[in-house]
Design a protein around this motif. Sequence first.
Motif, PDB file in Angstrom:
ATOM      1  N   ASN A 228      -0.410  -5.918  -2.961  1.00 28.39           N
ATOM      2  CA  ASN A 228       0.538  -5.241  -3.849  1.00 28.39           C
ATOM      3  C   ASN A 228       0.411  -5.740  -5.285  1.00 28.39           C
ATOM      4  O   ASN A 228       0.492  -4.954  -6.233  1.00 28.39           O
ATOM      5  N   CYS A 229       0.220  -7.043  -5.455  1.00 31.99           N
ATOM      6  CA  CYS A 229       0.064  -7.604  -6.803  1.00 31.99           C
ATOM      7  C   CYS A 229      -1.204  -7.095  -7.473  1.00 31.99           C
ATOM      8  O   CYS A 229      -1.200  -6.767  -8.662  1.00 31.99           O
ATOM      9  N   ILE A 230      -2.291  -7.033  -6.721  1.00 35.43           N
ATOM     10  CA  ILE A 230      -3.561  -6.549  -7.280  1.00 35.43           C
ATOM     11  C   ILE A 230      -3.435  -5.086  -7.686  1.00 35.43           C
ATOM     12  O   ILE A 230      -3.847  -4.690  -8.782  1.00 35.43           O
ATOM     13  N   ARG A 231      -2.829  -4.264  -6.835  1.00 41.33           N
ATOM     14  CA  ARG A 231      -2.643  -2.853  -7.165  1.00 41.33           C
ATOM     15  C   ARG A 231      -1.760  -2.679  -8.404  1.00 41.33           C
ATOM     16  O   ARG A 231      -2.055  -1.882  -9.288  1.00 41.33           O
ATOM     17  N   ALA A 232      -0.656  -3.413  -8.449  1.00 43.90           N
ATOM     18  CA  ALA A 232       0.251  -3.316  -9.601  1.00 43.90           C
ATOM     19  C   ALA A 232      -0.454  -3.747 -10.882  1.00 43.90           C
ATOM     20  O   ALA A 232      -0.295  -3.129 -11.927  1.00 43.90           O
ATOM     21  N   PHE A 233      -1.261  -4.804 -10.786  1.00 41.08           N
ATOM     22  CA  PHE A 233      -1.970  -5.312 -11.955  1.00 41.08           C
ATOM     23  C   PHE A 233      -2.966  -4.296 -12.493  1.00 41.08           C
ATOM     24  O   PHE A 233      -2.974  -3.994 -13.688  1.00 41.08           O
ATOM     25  N   TRP A 234      -3.785  -3.728 -11.626  1.00 45.06           N
ATOM     26  CA  TRP A 234      -4.818  -2.836 -12.150  1.00 45.06           C
ATOM     27  C   TRP A 234      -4.251  -1.488 -12.578  1.00 45.06           C
ATOM     28  O   TRP A 234      -4.710  -0.913 -13.570  1.00 45.06           O
TER      29      TRP A 234
END
Length: 144
Positions: free
Chosen positions: A22-28
Amino acid sequence: MDTNAYKKYVESRAKRSPVLRNCIRAFWVGGALCCVGQGLNRLYQWAGLSEKHAGLCVSVTLIFLAGLFTGIGWFDKLAKYAGAGTLVPITGFANSVAAPAVDAKSEGYVTGVAAKMFTIAGPVIVYGSVSSILYGVIYYFFLL
């Protein structure tokens, strides 16, 4: 039933959240939205607008696109995928105004759309305005 026992039961049945994914998706996705904004800014400046006017046009464009994508259902799909990555302030705010209005369209334009438009964004506007006024007053008195 004991509260602790119920809490343990709920925790045992709850699905674990994939925090890293979830963090990776939100970041990109959030970064991509910011890059789109920067690209629009460069495009507007290349077209001959001043930096100030280009920034204004970027804001208007992003608000329009977020409202449009909310209306046709794309923003919800993106938000489901990216989570907090769609909360880049300007697009998230436009979505928070447009989504309740779209949902209330069947109730009519006055009693539905107009009445429900600021149900989510309204408190943000009110508390943001009040806190900025308080901050300004405090800042003014500390500079005296």
